[in-house]
Write an enzyme that holds these catalytic residues in place. Structure first.
Site, short mmCIF file in Angstrom:
data_model
loop_
_atom_site.label_atom_id
_atom_site.label_comp_id
_atom_site.label_asym_id
_atom_site.label_seq_id
_atom_site.Cartn_x
_atom_site.Cartn_y
_atom_site.Cartn_z
N HIS A 126 -87.47 16.73 32.13
CA HIS A 126 -88.02 18.08 32.21
C HIS A 126 -89.33 18.14 32.98
CE1 HIS A 126 -84.62 19.26 30.00
NE2 HIS A 126 -84.88 20.46 30.45
N ARG A 170 -83.46 29.37 30.98
CA ARG A 170 -83.64 28.37 29.90
C ARG A 170 -84.52 29.00 28.82
NH1 ARG A 170 -83.93 24.41 34.45
NH2 ARG A 170 -82.46 22.76 34.00
N ARG A 221 -78.97 31.50 28.85
CA ARG A 221 -78.45 30.43 28.00
C ARG A 221 -79.13 30.51 26.64
NH1 ARG A 221 -79.51 24.32 29.73
NH2 ARG A 221 -81.61 24.73 28.97
N GLU A 233 -71.68 20.14 30.05
CA GLU A 233 -72.71 19.09 30.09
C GLU A 233 -72.23 17.82 29.42
OE1 GLU A 233 -76.86 21.17 29.51
OE2 GLU A 233 -75.41 22.03 28.13
N ASN A 256 -77.43 17.70 34.99
CA ASN A 256 -78.45 16.78 34.46
C ASN A 256 -77.91 16.08 33.21
OD1 ASN A 256 -79.96 18.10 36.38
ND2 ASN A 256 -80.92 19.48 34.92
N ASP A 257 -77.40 16.88 32.29
CA ASP A 257 -76.85 16.26 31.08
C ASP A 257 -75.48 15.65 31.35
OD1 ASP A 257 -78.67 16.34 28.90
OD2 ASP A 257 -78.58 18.53 29.02
N ARG A 305 -81.74 10.52 30.48
CA ARG A 305 -82.34 11.20 31.63
C ARG A 305 -83.86 11.09 31.66
NH1 ARG A 305 -80.93 17.54 30.52
NH2 ARG A 305 -82.66 18.03 31.88
N CYS A 316 -75.57 24.57 37.72
CA CYS A 316 -76.96 24.97 37.50
C CYS A 316 -77.87 23.78 37.23
CB CYS A 316 -77.07 25.99 36.37
SG CYS A 316 -76.61 25.30 34.78
#
Ligand code: PEP
Ligand code: MG
Length: 470
Positions: A65, A170, A206, A295, A318-319, A329, A366
């Site tokens: 992040h 987010r 989300r 994800e 990412n996930d 990550r 995304c």
């Protein structure tokens, strides 16, 4: 609740007694490059890009992040840079977020013409500067380029003007660091501020993706031995269903009062059953277009069945990368496994895109993969229907997409899928793209801002004391 305040007080008292700088993000009174072991999402989100010119962290990965928030701030960043903490305060540095390079052997700033304490950022290529949308290939195949937002500030930033909507809000970032659950009114107002920026446009919201790397203390999730595989994302509703219900209520109120086309999706969906339950719940609250994030590999493998339950899918690379390659990550040392060019990850994206084509439903991306201009062409070739990214990435991605036809993109996608590893995939596609590229990436004018991730560090003969990181 007050323990963190007391810890802070203790650290300040010790710093005072030692004559050391105060803890936390420093404020030396002039622009500077921030070096840190790592930053919390809350610290990163609060950084002032006018003061912090670039960010280098010893820990973290390209999809952590810290990196994502740095990209949202258009802050050049290099993460996972082992050894950087040994660099003394006051050293003159050059940070290249595109290449993932930090030079400590800089003796002057003659090549940038700037004083040591001021920003010197490369100018983008002309087609990037002139990009005005919509997102499309050279032959007019439309791929809407959407915004990833974590705050109302992201939605209103000037760089977001080319966004054709929001592909990922987010919502948990609106409430980071909070010790109390936000009220219905607070949430409604926070969502409304984002929706206001996109009248008549699609805004994909989300629901809270808390847990693991995005802790929200008010959920009271407690300690878990393996939080990334524990209660996070949609699963938090198992423990606190009231929090999800309140959020859906607040979102429905904001949607009803706005002209935006509000879509709602759940994070970390594992099974079609979870997708169906979420759809029912969101519809019961008055929301209409309901989707699921992909994800988790199980969701990608069964994408077609997921699409029987929901209206759209959005792939969180990412996930999905973290869980497909079993690589945390947050872990800078595993950056190669976390590279979004990993062919195994691309295989799963291809499976989702095919499922979307069969079902006649949208499947977007995304995750950070969408913000890499060349990879965005590959994703388009694989058949994804929209790309969502931080504001700073929209013009570079749009300009790159406009240089290639859909058939080019499909050729890039086949080459990437055929590659044995991420490095080769990137190099093979770069070679194919350069054939058609009026403005080769080697030129000084190519600039793709954001948290440095993935680009092969170019050999820099004679560059002393260079750290290569991600
Ligand atoms: C992702 O996992 O790719 C994603 C978009 O969600 P986040 O980065 O917020 O976990
Ligand atoms: Mg995610």
């Amino acid at each position: 609740e007050r323990a963190a305040d007391l810890d802070d007080l203790r650290a300040r008292a010790i710093a005072h007694l030692l004559g050391a700088p105060m803890p936390g993000v420093p404020d030396p009174g002039h622009p500077y490059i921030l070096i840190a072991d790592d930053l919390s999402p809350a610290d990163t989100a609060a950084l002032n890009p006018d003061l912090v010119l670039a960010l280098v962290t010893a820990r973290g990965g390209p999809t952590s992040h810290t990196a994502i928030l740095a990209r949202a701030l258009a802050l050049p960043a290099v993460v996972g840079c082992a050894g950087i903490l040994a660099v003394p305060d006051g050293t003159l540095l050059r940070v290249d977020g595109d290449q993932g390079l930090v030079d400590t052997g800089v003796t002057d700033t003659a090549d940038t013409g700037s004083a040591p304490a001021s920003a010197a950022r490369r100018r983008p290529a002309r087609d990037v500067e002139e990009y005005s949308g919509p997102g499309q290939t050279a032959d007019g195949h439309l791929v809407p380029l959407l915004l990833n937002a974590g705050s109302a500030r992201d939605a209103h930033t000037p760089a977001a003007r080319h966004a054709e909507g929001v592909g990922l809000l987010r919502t948990e970032l609106l409430f980071l660091g909070r010790h109390q659950a936000p009220t219905l009114e607070e949430q409604r107002d926070a969502y409304s501020q984002v929706l206001q920026a996109f009248p008549g446009r699609k805004v994909v919201v989300r629901t809270l993706d808390a847990g693991a790397d995005k802790p929200l203390p008010f959920l009271g999730l407690g300690e878990e031995p393996n939080p990334a595989l524990g209660i996070r994302g949609l699963r938090t509703a198992l423990v606190r269903p009231d929090v999800l219900d309140l959020q859906l209520d607040a979102l429905a109120l904001a949607a009803a009062a706005s002209d935006a086309d509000v879509w709602c999706m759940a994070p970390m969906v594992a099974t079609p059953g979870e997708a169906a339950a979420f759809r029912e719940r969101a519809r019961a609250h008055g929301l209409h277009v309901i989707g699921a994030m992909v994800e988790i590999p199980a969701a990608a493998i069964r994408a077609r069945r997921l699409l029987d339950e929901v209206d759209f899918l959005s792939i969180g690379t990412n996930d999905l990368g973290q869980y497909t390659l079993a690589a945390d990550r947050q872990c800078g040392q595993l950056a190669e496994l976390l590279d979004p060019w990993q062919p195994a990850l691309l295989d799963l994206i291809a499976a989702c895109a095919n499922a979307g084509r069969e079902a006649g439903k949208p499947v977007g991306v995304c995750g950070e993969a969408a913000a890499d201009p060349l990879l965005a062409c590959v994703l388009t070739g694989l058949g994804v229907t929209s790309l969502s990214m931080s504001a700073a990435a929209i013009a570079p991605v749009g300009a790159r997409l406009a240089r290639h036809t859909l058939a080019d993109c499909e050729r890039f996608a086949r080459a990437a899928l055929d590659a044995p590893d991420a490095r080769t995939a990137r190099a093979d596609v770069a070679r194919l793209a350069a054939d058609r590229d009026p403005d080769p990436p080697e030129s000084e004018s190519e600039s793709e801002p954001g948290a440095g991730a993935g680009a092969e560090p170019a050999p820099r003969p004679g560059a002393p004391d260079t750290f290569a990181a991600v």
